[in-house]
Design an enzyme around this catalytic site. Sequence first.
Site: not given
Lengths: 380, 380
Positions: B140, B162, B204, B246, B256, B261, B265, B268, B272, B285
């Site tokens: 956990r 993340k 980025e 960041k 988020e 946040r 993106n 993005h 994507h 990417h």
Amino acid sequence: MDSTASTSSQSGEISDKHPTVTVDLGQRSYPIEITTAATEAFPASVSKALPDLTHAVLIHDEAVESYAAELQQKLSDIRPSVRVDRVDVPSGEPSKSFQQLQRLLDAMLACGADRRSVVIAVGGGVVGDLAGFAAASFARGIRFVQVPTTLLAMVDSSVGGKTGINLAGGKNMVGAFWQPHLVWIDTQVMNTLPERSFLSGLAEVVKYGVIDDAEFFCDLERDASALVQRQDAVLRQAIERSCQSKARVVNEDERETSGRRAILNYGHTFAHAIEATAGYGTLLHGEAVSIGMQMAASLAIDLGLCEADLLTRQTKLLLDCGLPVRFPDADVQAMLPVMMRDKKVEHGKLRFILPRKLGQVDLVGDVDQANVVKAIHAHR
Amino acid sequence: MDSTASTSSQSGEISDKHPTVTVDLGQRSYPIEITTAATEAFPASVSKALPDLTHAVLIHDEAVESYAAELQQKLSDIRPSVRVDRVDVPSGEPSKSFQQLQRLLDAMLACGADRRSVVIAVGGGVVGDLAGFAAASFARGIRFVQVPTTLLAMVDSSVGGKTGINLAGGKNMVGAFWQPHLVWIDTQVMNTLPERSFLSGLAEVVKYGVIDDAEFFCDLERDASALVQRQDAVLRQAIERSCQSKARVVNEDERETSGRRAILNYGHTFAHAIEATAGYGTLLHGEAVSIGMQMAASLAIDLGLCEADLLTRQTKLLLDCGLPVRFPDADVQAMLPVMMRDKKVEHGKLRFILPRKLGQVDLVGDVDQANVVKAIHAHR
């Protein structure tokens, strides 16, 4: 820590008829509502806890399909815009697996779940742990509701936020601390619970009397026969008092960092060793806990930590609850190595939760193996 | 929220030579240390972040085995009581799977990991996301350290907590927000990084200039050629400034929930859709992000949100960084449905992160599809 240590019990605001226990964890606080035959009131409680609900995935033990279908129907009636999907899980501990977890998460995605969706877990501890972990990890965490259907789940696993699955090498080794937004308990669902399973849950109820609430222990001594007969009012009160104790401990140590939460493991070090060596399934978990609490009480008396009277009263109450108080097949030589692998072992020294008096236990370290052996023998 | 919105940049206390950025999240705060050829200093940084370390599981991309072995050796030298195990992971996105997650967790248990153990993730974004989720879910949640070895991971995925894996039906659909205790960056490990992969990471870096830090954007215009040549001092500074941006955004919206946040993106949503329709792997990417930022800038100009000059400067900087600024094979009809499935879509309306001026972007909702099509066509 944004949690406080207080717990409040109050009449539910939704209905005057059922008690509500609040688990007080700041922003993560949630109510436990304890009802009888109150499925009609379920949608209102869900709406109150989750006002923006538009999509729920109801994950249930295959054994409670009709109850789950009823809840699904009631929820769908909230408003036309509320969509409720339903996924079943095979009964039994093997479902706490990666395979079932992945299956659930794939199913959630397939039915269009997103970050606003809510998981509703309907079943015993297995489904609560599995579906709770699915909620904790889907899209990095979505909200969930616990609807426990066994006494054991009502008074123990559905409250406190422990979720997870098993690895081949260890139970509950993978999971998350993830608090539900609501715990909904309806004692009527236990009407179909087999006698042995129901009584097994009483062991954890008795545990709260010993570890946290002496007055509750006295009440249980008075009410044991009504409890065994599953009288609803007595049952609701026993569940309420148990959840209050559990909530109090969780408030003090949500993520098991201070050590306080370990008191919930009273009797469990012995119980896990009994279960592991007897073969899982020979004894139900609560039955093993009952015997484990007896061994722990004997150990405490032997170490001079508490009076012999505690064991006398605990033995009578457990027997009145129809629970076993000894395990003739206990294999001491097999049990010791299992106990040495317990999470509470530090630097090779055995540690136990032991009673000082009714309502008070302590974590006791550096216990001599000879005393442990003696305590096991006392209840063979 | 126990986080504050401040970010501090300071000389590292361990060495005057390398900058440290602090991600300020209350009790979950942690340093990002940015070094060059400083493996010798790694154990001291780990000891400082995790003073009670006794067991680490170093999980690494098979492509950086020798670097991982070196770190393992250095860590083992801290004191005789520190034990370091090492597990490798196949390179590439398919490793973000249940199968690899279960394999890692089984391996951790098999080498005796417990609640006090620490995971050290050495590799690019795939290993960081996978090993981070293994750390988040083992027992956990145990502590972990990120050692990113690609520019993309250094300035993006290793910072912010993340973690996760993919489902067959969607990338990053399973995971946890789980912050590391330390991010250790050594620019020297990038010496062996293929040119295209390195340049991809610069997309980025440029992004932070547009979304958060206009002064940084100007510095990048000045330093682009030194950056492309991988000059260590310039590289460290670019990484530091990127991590500051960041960290600032993560401070404001760790999980988020506020929407802040989402500014990370920028470009993005287009990227994507490009990646998904071109087939993952056709473009790296960062290359897709470069083209996506161009489309987003065109969309913003078309909607009257910002001056055309922003696109002119962004185009030149991306070209100076050796990045693609158009995608001739863009399939508009295939891209639109993918964009409609984006997490930022609400009630069927397309939403984009669009620039107002250098250093400032906004989430813009209800964008007309015709404008989106026009923006894609502008960079085919």
